[in-house]
Enzyme design. Structure first.
Site, PDB file in Angstrom:
ATOM      1  N   SER A   1      64.247  31.323  67.566  1.00 21.47           N
ATOM      2  CA  SER A   1      62.648  30.753  67.912  1.00 21.47           C
ATOM      3  C   SER A   1      62.287  29.968  68.228  1.00 21.47           C
ATOM      4  O   SER A   1      60.751  29.437  68.331  1.00 21.47           O
ATOM      5  CB  SER A   1      61.972  32.121  67.136  1.00 21.47           C
ATOM      6  OG  SER A   1      62.508  33.695  66.997  1.00 21.47           O
TER       7      SER A   1
ATOM      8  N   CYS B   1      56.512  36.062  67.853  1.00 22.93           N
ATOM      9  CA  CYS B   1      56.601  37.721  68.582  1.00 22.93           C
ATOM     10  C   CYS B   1      57.617  37.154  69.986  1.00 22.93           C
ATOM     11  O   CYS B   1      57.301  36.409  71.326  1.00 22.93           O
ATOM     12  CB  CYS B   1      54.815  37.712  69.074  1.00 22.93           C
ATOM     13  SG  CYS B   1      55.900  39.120  70.806  1.00 22.93           S
TER      14      CYS B   1
ATOM     15  N   HIS C   1      53.652  43.636  68.033  1.00 25.47           N
ATOM     16  CA  HIS C   1      52.901  42.814  67.728  1.00 25.47           C
ATOM     17  C   HIS C   1      51.476  43.190  67.846  1.00 25.47           C
ATOM     18  O   HIS C   1      50.708  42.808  67.690  1.00 25.47           O
ATOM     19  CB  HIS C   1      52.783  41.976  67.910  1.00 25.47           C
ATOM     20  CG  HIS C   1      53.893  41.055  67.156  1.00 25.47           C
ATOM     21  ND1 HIS C   1      55.586  40.924  67.514  1.00 25.47           N
ATOM     22  CD2 HIS C   1      53.982  40.610  66.331  1.00 25.47           C
ATOM     23  CE1 HIS C   1      56.488  39.984  66.864  1.00 25.47           C
ATOM     24  NE2 HIS C   1      55.409  40.017  64.901  1.00 25.47           N
TER      25      HIS C   1
END
Lengths: 646, 376
Positions: free
Chosen positions: A326, A384, A371
């Site tokens: 991420s 997300c 989310h």
């Protein structure tokens, strides 16, 4: 006989004798002329040639090895120095009885069988007038023991030599590197004249990459030597140039803090000053003791290092390749803004999964419940996955590559250290060439969340983060900030080398990225909020975790990982920079099998930033936590105390 | 020392002494020999690594040699001729003895030890040979007949063979030279000389073809030592470097590096001329060669004035042998001749040769100073 006398013609005999004398004198004169001609040939016509050969006979060029330059950190802490070492040396042709002498020496000094074997091998290969070490690095006590009795050992001496020493040991091993013995292979690639009289060469780290500066230039001494080569007097001395001192950009305090903050985890930490590319810290854990290499590593020790499952010799900061996970998301936002697929108003809805058009396969978000609707900044803050599946899908792989490449992914950063690896920025070309199949649309989605064939180094991540911090401005990362001339004492700064600025095509591109990262660090729901919330400076950050083995996308969440063996657990990643409004440090942390970027890697970055910006570690220190920070200027911080508070 | 048999011979023999005893000394030869001896001592000091004891040692030998020379000069030529066969026979006997029970030195059996004395009988033969041939031809018609020549060759061949067996090639060559030269001055026919040389030249290729490869190789190195620069050629290579680097004026006394730093082997004995040439240069070599030439010239003058065949042949043989000595040594040192162990006369360190040489000059002086007024 008197009868003969009468018939002998005495006059004729005399005449004949005179002729014989004349012939002999003539021949003799010719022979003298022959000698003279030969002498004229040797002493007049070939005089120059024989003069040269006479000089070649008696003159020996003896190299005077230069003293290797020292290595300091940015605050003047010694990282590599030369310490005097006392060696017990034996000169063969001065020892009356070698065997007896060695036996006697072994009674007072700790000389092992190995020492004796090595000595005997070396003495066979060395001219007998030259001293050969029998025992190296004697303690003061052993030197004293020998000195008391030295009259008993003719031809044995204590010789002082300089030996490379690394005061910090393990914690800076990969950056500083080490020197080792020169091998036959080395001599093929270097100019042997530059190593005349030297027996060590930089093998790793800065010792290797800045070998030419550190080494210096050997001088020469011309001595007159006799037929067996024993030097008798000095005829000429041309001093060499000692090696230059190196001032590294490394801050030993950060180095130690990072090392300790990683705890039991292996991994890499790189901190860069975004304003000039100074590498403030570069840690690869586990480290190794560089001193082992200086005096030659035994075969067993070397095998042990090679077979260590933790691979201590492997530089995780420069050579370790990891999926960015991420941590790539802020860069994806930037790419989307640049391409125009995203803007500050863009919302994507996250139901907990994403499906490609015309496909039923679900690409899951790490948050199964979804989310909901998120902006770009919120997507960074909460990491997300679905938002980035959408972003990647809209961009397509070509545009992702186009906009991420300027950050340096898939290329070496050009840091002034050896062995850096380029990593891999996923591209259809690469897949076609190496995997032999066409690019699947699903791979674009994986790329969007930093999984799949992505490979980055810790240094690349830190460098890319630094460029975000500087809103596109960048410098080639480097570990040498200044070079000190050993002769003049003058210190020359190494000018930072600027990189082409990454120009934002959308006026808010940098703002969006940085705002999202700051929200991740210092706003509730941010993935690094728990670690960064009390930092006395503004932090922008992004957590990440990356699969070590390929698991099916929907085969369980990260929360289950406590149940699987450590070596299969996800790597934890973290990038951050601070202060947001005036960036001074960018950090990338990769904790192998640390699972969560937020919990395993973020504290390491936090402590490094604390140390650099505040001068001490605030995080995890109950007394310090929450208190107002001290003056945050790193230049005015108190001298490094050597330990970090935990 | 070879002086032993000579000193017994120096018992005063009733010679008419009209003047001081030194009257039998030829001042020219004496001065020239002293000059060469002085050059030798000065060079030896440098070649022997500034060893004063070595110089004193050599000076003592020279002194003994000059004493023997003066003593021998007092003997009459007639007496010399009468003892010639006996000296020759005695030397031959000693050569046989030395082959049987001699002392080894440097791989060769040359030395004879009698009580405290230790000497080489071959040195004695250097005197015995020219004496014997001169005496042998003195009583025969000259030029020598074929039988006379063969007899002389036998007289020469036996001791030369014995010396070569020791093996001492250098001395063998010199003894051979002494005998052959005496024969030559006796008027040996040129056509026989040519025949002998021709036979040798014809035999050489035949011999060469029958040699093994390794023997040829050895012979080639013997003739051209530079083929083997680290082994047999090392001496000669270093010697040429020493002399060549000396140049015209030399490096100066005590400044030669080749000998000082031990590159030159045998610097104080057989290769002392290299040291001299390195330090004194071509000029120094000219001076030394002139001294030697003058000595030989004086010997030839004495030979020319000889009053009978014995005197003439002895004087000429001794003088020219001395020249051969010098030529072989210098020729070897400067790379013109193969390396054979011949010292530089009066200069190289070492005892026996100095004494036998000077005894020879004593004979020359005797010949010259005992001349009688001839009536016929």
């Amino acid at each position: 006989m008197s009868a003969f006398d009468d018939i002998r013609n005495l006059f004729e005999e005399r005449r004949r004798f005179s002729r014989r004398i004349a012939v002999a004198a003539g021949v003799g004169a010719l022979m003298v002329v022959l000698l003279l001609l030969r002498l004229v040939q040797l002493q007049i016509f070939e005089h120059t040639y024989y003069s040269t050969r006479s000089d070649d006979n008696r003159m020996r060029v003896v190299p005077v090895p230069p003293v290797r330059g020292l290595i300091y950190d940015r605050q003047g802490v010694l990282l590599a120095q030369n310490l005097p070492s006392f060696d017990l040396v034996v000169t063969r042709d001065q020892v009356p009885d070698l065997k007896a002498t060695i036996t006697a020496l072994r009674e007072i000094l700790p000389i092992t069988d190995d020492d004796v074997q090595r000595f005997e091998a070396r003495i066979r290969a060395t001219p007998s007038y030259r001293a050969v070490p029998l025992l190296t690095n004697l303690s003061q006590e052993n030197v004293a023991k020998f000195e008391v009795d030295r009259y008993r050992y003719q031809g044995v001496d204590i010789q002082a030599a300089l030996v490379r020493n690394y005061p910090l040991g393990k914690s800076a091993a990969h950056v500083v590197g080490y020197v080792g013995g020169i091998t036959a292979d080395d001599l093929k690639r270097v100019d042997p004249d530059l190593y005349a009289g030297l027996d060590r060469i930089g093998r790793a780290g800065a010792e290797r990459s800045h070998e030419d500066l550190l080494r210096g230039t050997p001088g020469t001494k011309i001595v007159e030597a006799n037929a067996v080569g024993r030097p008798l007097r000095e005829l000429n001395y041309k001093p060499g140039v000692n090696g230059s001192n190196l001032y590294l950009t490394i801050d030993t305090r950060l180095q130690t803090v990072a090392q300790e903050a990683l705890g039991d985890l292996n991994g890499a930490v790189v901190a860069i000053d975004p304003r000039n590319g100074d590498v403030l810290a570069m840690v690869s854990k586990p480290g190794y003791d560089p001193a082992m290499f200086v005096n030659g590593l035994s075969h067993a020790d070397y095998q042990a290092l090679l077979k260590d499952p933790d691979e201590p010799l492997y530089d995780r900061a420069l050579q370790g390749l990891f999926s960015p996970g991420s941590t790539i998301k802020p860069f994806m936002v930037f790419a989307g803004m640049q391409a125009g697929t995203l803007n500050d108003k863009t919302h994507f809805y996250c139901p907990g999964y994403f499906t490609l058009p015309g496909s039923s396969r679900r690409f899951r978000c790490w948050k199964r419940t979804g989310h909901g609707s998120l902006t770009a900044t919120q997507a960074i803050q909460q990491s997300c996955d679905v938002f980035f599946y959408n972003t990647a899908f809209q961009l397509g792989i070509e545009r992702i590559d186009k906009y991420l490449a300027p950050f340096g992914f898939g290329r070496v950063t050009g840091v002034d250290l050896p062995g850096e690896r380029p990593g891999l920025l996923p591209s259809p070309e690469w897949v076609r060439a190496h995997r032999g199949h066409a690019w699947y649309p699903g791979e674009t989605l994986n790329t969007g969340i930093g999984q799949g064939i992505w490979k980055v180094t810790a240094l690349q991540l830190a460098q890319a983060t630094a460029r975000v911090a500087m809103r596109g401005v960048g410098f080639v990362p480097h570990v040498v900030q200044a070079i000190g001339d050993s002769t003049t004492g003058r210190v020359t700064q190494v000018a930072p080398q600027p990189l082409p600025t990454i120009v934002e095509e959308h006026p808010d591109a940098w703002n969006e990225v940085i705002e999202g990262m700051e929200m991740a660090a210092q706003q509730p729901h941010g993935t690094a909020y728990s670690i960064m919330r009390d930092a006395p400076y503004r932090v922008a950050a992004k957590t990440g975790s990356a699969q070590v083995i390929g698991m099916a996308q929907d085969s369980g969440s990260q929360h289950d990982q406590v149940d699987i063996p450590v070596k299969y657990r996800d790597n934890a990643l973290f990038i951050s920079f601070a202060p947001v409004d005036d960036p001074k440090i960018a950090v990338a942390v990769i904790a192998e099998h640390g699972v969560h970027g937020g919990s395993a890697a973020a504290p390491v970055a936090r402590k490094v930033m604390d140390m650099y910006l505040v001068g001490r570690v605030l995080y995890g220190n109950k007394e310090a936590a929450g208190k107002p920070p001290a003056a945050p200027a790193p230049a005015s911080t108190p001298a490094f105390a050597g330990t970090a508070n935990r | 020392m070879s002086s032993t048999p000579l000193s017994t011979a120096s018992e005063p023999k009733p010679v008419r002494v009209r003047r001081l005893i030194l009257s039998h000394v030829d001042p020219w030869l004496l001065m020239l020999l002293l000059g060469v001896g002085a050059v030798g001592l000065v060079t030896l000091y440098s070649a022997g690594d500034h060893s004063l004891s070595m110089v004193i040692d050599q000076a003592e030998r020279l002194a003994l040699g000059f004493a023997v020379m003066i003593a021998v000069a007092q003997l009459s030529p007639e007496w010399l001729r009468s003892v010639a066969p006996w000296l020759y026979a005695f030397s031959l006997l000693l050569l046989l003895v030395v082959l049987a029970v001699g002392d080894h030195g440097k791989g060769a059996q040359r030395w004879l030890v009698v009580g405290p004395l230790r000497f080489q009988p071959s040195e004695l033969m250097k005197l015995g040979m020219p004496l014997a041939i001169a005496a042998y031809l003195h009583v025969r018609a000259l030029p020598p007949s074929i039988w006379t020549t063969l007899g002389a060759l036998a007289i020469i061949g036996v001791p030369v063979g014995l010396i070569a067996l020791q093996p001492d090639l250098g001395t063998a060559v010199l003894v051979l030279a002494a005998g052959v030269l005496a024969l030559y001055f006796g008027g040996l026919r040129w056509r026989w000389v040519a025949l002998a040389l021709g036979a040798v030249a014809a035999a050489a290729p035949l011999l060469w073809m029958h040699l093994h490869d390794y023997q040829r190789e050895r012979l080639m190195i013997f003739l051209n030592p530079e083929l083997d620069p680290l082994g047999a050629g090392y001496h000669i290579t270093q010697s040429k470097i020493a002399i060549g680097s000396g140049g015209l004026w030399g490096k100066g006394w005590l400044m030669g590096t080749q000998a000082k730093l031990d590159f030159l082997p045998e610097a104080h004995t057989d290769f002392i001329f290299s040291v001299y040439g390195e330090e004194m240069g071509l000029i120094g070599a000219l001076v030394l060669l002139s001294l030697y030439a003058a000595i030989v010239g004086r010997c030839l003058v004495i030979a020319m004035r000889g009053q009978d065949t014995f005197q003439r042949l002895l004087a000429a043989a001794l003088g020219v042998t001395f020249f051969v000595y010098v030529f072989i040594n210098i020729g070897m040192v400067i790379g013109l001749l193969p390396v054979v162990g011949v010292p530089l006369p009066m200069v190289s360190y070492g005892g026996t040769s100095v004494v036998s040489l000077l005894a020879g000059f004593g004979m020359l002086m005797s010949l010259h100073t005992h001349r009688k007024l001839l009536t016929n």
